[in-house]
Design an enzyme around this catalytic site. Structure first.
Site, short mmCIF file in Angstrom:
data_model
loop_
_atom_site.label_atom_id
_atom_site.label_comp_id
_atom_site.label_asym_id
_atom_site.label_seq_id
_atom_site.Cartn_x
_atom_site.Cartn_y
_atom_site.Cartn_z
N SER A 120 1.68 -9.75 -0.68
CA SER A 120 1.32 -8.32 -0.60
C SER A 120 1.58 -7.69 0.76
CB SER A 120 -0.14 -8.14 -0.98
OG SER A 120 -0.98 -8.95 -0.18
N GLU A 171 -10.00 6.97 2.40
CA GLU A 171 -10.94 6.03 3.02
C GLU A 171 -10.12 4.86 3.50
OE1 GLU A 171 -10.16 5.87 -0.12
OE2 GLU A 171 -9.70 3.72 -0.33
N LYS A 194 0.82 -1.21 0.00
CA LYS A 194 0.00 0.00 0.00
C LYS A 194 0.86 1.27 0.00
CE LYS A 194 -4.41 -1.50 0.64
NZ LYS A 194 -4.50 -2.73 1.44
C1 LIG Z 1 -5.31 -3.85 1.20
C2 LIG Z 1 -4.57 -5.11 1.03
C3 LIG Z 1 -4.88 -6.02 -0.01
C4 LIG Z 1 -6.04 -5.83 -0.95
O1 LIG Z 1 -5.97 -4.72 -1.77
P1 LIG Z 1 -5.61 -4.80 -3.32
O2 LIG Z 1 -5.93 -3.42 -3.80
O3 LIG Z 1 -6.48 -5.84 -3.92
O4 LIG Z 1 -4.18 -5.13 -3.42
C5 LIG Z 1 -4.10 -7.15 -0.15
N1 LIG Z 1 -3.08 -7.42 0.70
C6 LIG Z 1 -2.77 -6.58 1.72
C7 LIG Z 1 -1.63 -6.93 2.60
C8 LIG Z 1 -3.50 -5.40 1.91
O5 LIG Z 1 -3.17 -4.58 2.91
#
Ligand SMILES: *Cc1c(COP(=O)(O)O)cnc(C)c1O
Length: 395
Positions: free
Chosen positions: A375, A108, A86
């Site tokens: 992620s 948001e 993020k």
């Molecule tokens: C917010 C988040 C997601 C989901 O958001 P995407 O926009 O689909 O990437 C996935 N993994 C983590 C660790 C997040 O914080």
């Protein structure tokens, strides 16, 4: 000629006239800076010295041996500052706001991850920051509310609708339209009216660019399959984008099947959604028979959104990417699996990608490569997983 801000039929700018002024101003600014050498150089510098990019490319030896199929690599977005992908997007947007002369950032947040990333960068840039958050989510994620306050942000509870993420987005849009002179709306995923889906993808595409170069260096070839979890779809677009022209690379998105896609408790937009218009974009959404946005459910707060970014809707419709649905139970098992095999505790969102990879890797050959986008890190989820498993950690 491709229409601006469209991915086939999806995307667009479906906003009320009151919001359109703000959207147009942003669109013009982004057109001006997206290829500006100074803007891009400054962003690279922030990626490097604030987010600590490039993130590592990790060979998952034990997972590879255990699954007995493709060679598995993991792109470690969990090692970025603040613990997920993020930060890439928040850095890009807050930097753009600075170039536009805006002093105030609004955002948001659902679980709080995007709110924390935005508040972090606002602290660094000395910007005023206000984060809209559903009252329901504030109660569930009290720690992240305090974290944002610690970083100097104001967190404003939203009581309308279901008091969750979608309502927080509505409220942020309203604020943006009213305070357009001073305010920049930093959106958290590849969604919303044009230019957000393209802009957020551009700020995340560094993930795939790095991954391609890193695999070229380690293996001298492209991966055969790339897997990422999909909420709104930003980490997936980030790792997919650079591979889209490489037709030999299979792209797989893992969405949240919650308690199962045949129950009414899931967030499997591609599996069960229909075309619609919401939050300023034409895309695919979970809706009831009257076309109202349906409530969503997933163990992972970050995948708990009733829609998907329009570029994913397009990749799905054209068959360029495949989407699979992963249940809560499968995600929790993958959370435990990666912790035990590799010593890496993944975010429960990312665990959906790991779960999909566990199914796909054994169907591939040992000379093939499967790449997982991790992620985020899982520290934030440990308590919830313990509760899911019925483990008493309250002493
Ligand atoms: C917010 C988040 C997601 C989901 O958001 P995407 O926009 O689909 O990437 C996935 N993994 C983590 C660790 C997040 O914080």
């Amino acid at each position: 000629m491709e229409k601006i801000g469209r991915f086939g039929d999806f995307g667009g700018q479906y906003v009320p006239e009151t919001v359109m002024n703000a959207v147009s101003e942003l669109q013009e600014a982004y057109e001006r800076y997206r290829n500006d050498p100074q803007f891009l150089a400054e962003l690279r510098e922030l990626y490097r010295n604030y987010a600590f990019r490039p993130s590592l490319m990790y060979y998952a030896r034990k997972m590879t041996e255990d699954l007995g199929g493709a060679k598995i690599y993991i792109k470690r977005e969990d090692l970025n500052h603040t613990g997920s992908h993020k930060i890439n997007n928040a850095l890009g947007q807050v930097l753009l706001a600075k170039y536009m002369g805006k002093k105030r950032i609004i955002a948001e947040t659902g679980a709080g991850q995007h709110g924390v990333a935005t508040a972090t960068i606002c602290a660094y840039f000395d910007m005023e920051c206000e984060v809209y958050m559903g009252r329901e989510d504030m109660e569930r994620q009290a720690l992240n509310v305090y974290r944002m306050e610690l970083l100097g942000a104001k967190v404003t509870g939203v009581d309308s609708g279901t008091a969750t993420l979608k309502d927080a987005i509505n409220e942020a849009m309203r604020d943006w339209a009213t305070n357009i002179e001073t305010t920049f709306y930093c959106i958290g995923s590849v969604m919303g009216p044009h230019p957000y889906p393209i802009m957020v993808r551009d700020f995340q595409k560094i993930i795939g660019e790095e991954a391609k170069a890193q695999l070229m260096e380690k293996e001298g070839k492209l991966p055969d399959c790339v897997v990422a979890c999909v909420g709104g779809g930003s980490n997936a677009m980030g790792i997919f984008y650079d591979f889209i022209p490489d037709k030999s690379v299979r792209l797989v998105g893992a969405e949240a099947a919650g308690r199962g896609i045949d129950t009414d408790q899931h967030a499997a937009t591609i599996s069960k959604g229909e075309k619609g218009i919401f939050h300023g974009m034409k895309s695919v959404f979970l809706q009831n028979e009257e076309g109202q946005i349906a409530p969503v459910f997933s163990i992972s707060a970050g995948l708990d959104y009733p829609g998907i970014g329009p570029e994913h809707a397009y990749l799905h419709e054209t068959g360029r990417a495949d989407y699979v649905a992963i249940t809560d139970e499968e995600a929790v098992q993958a959370f435990e699996y990666l912790s035990k095999t590799e010593g890496i505790i993944p975010a429960v969102e990312s665990a959906h990608a790991v779960a999909a990879a566990r199914k796909i890797a054994p169907t591939m050959r040992p000379d093939q490569i499967l790449l997982i986008n991790l992620s985020g890190r899982g520290d934030k989820d440990v308590q919830q997983i313990a509760r899911y498993r019925g483990v008493n950690i309250d002493g």
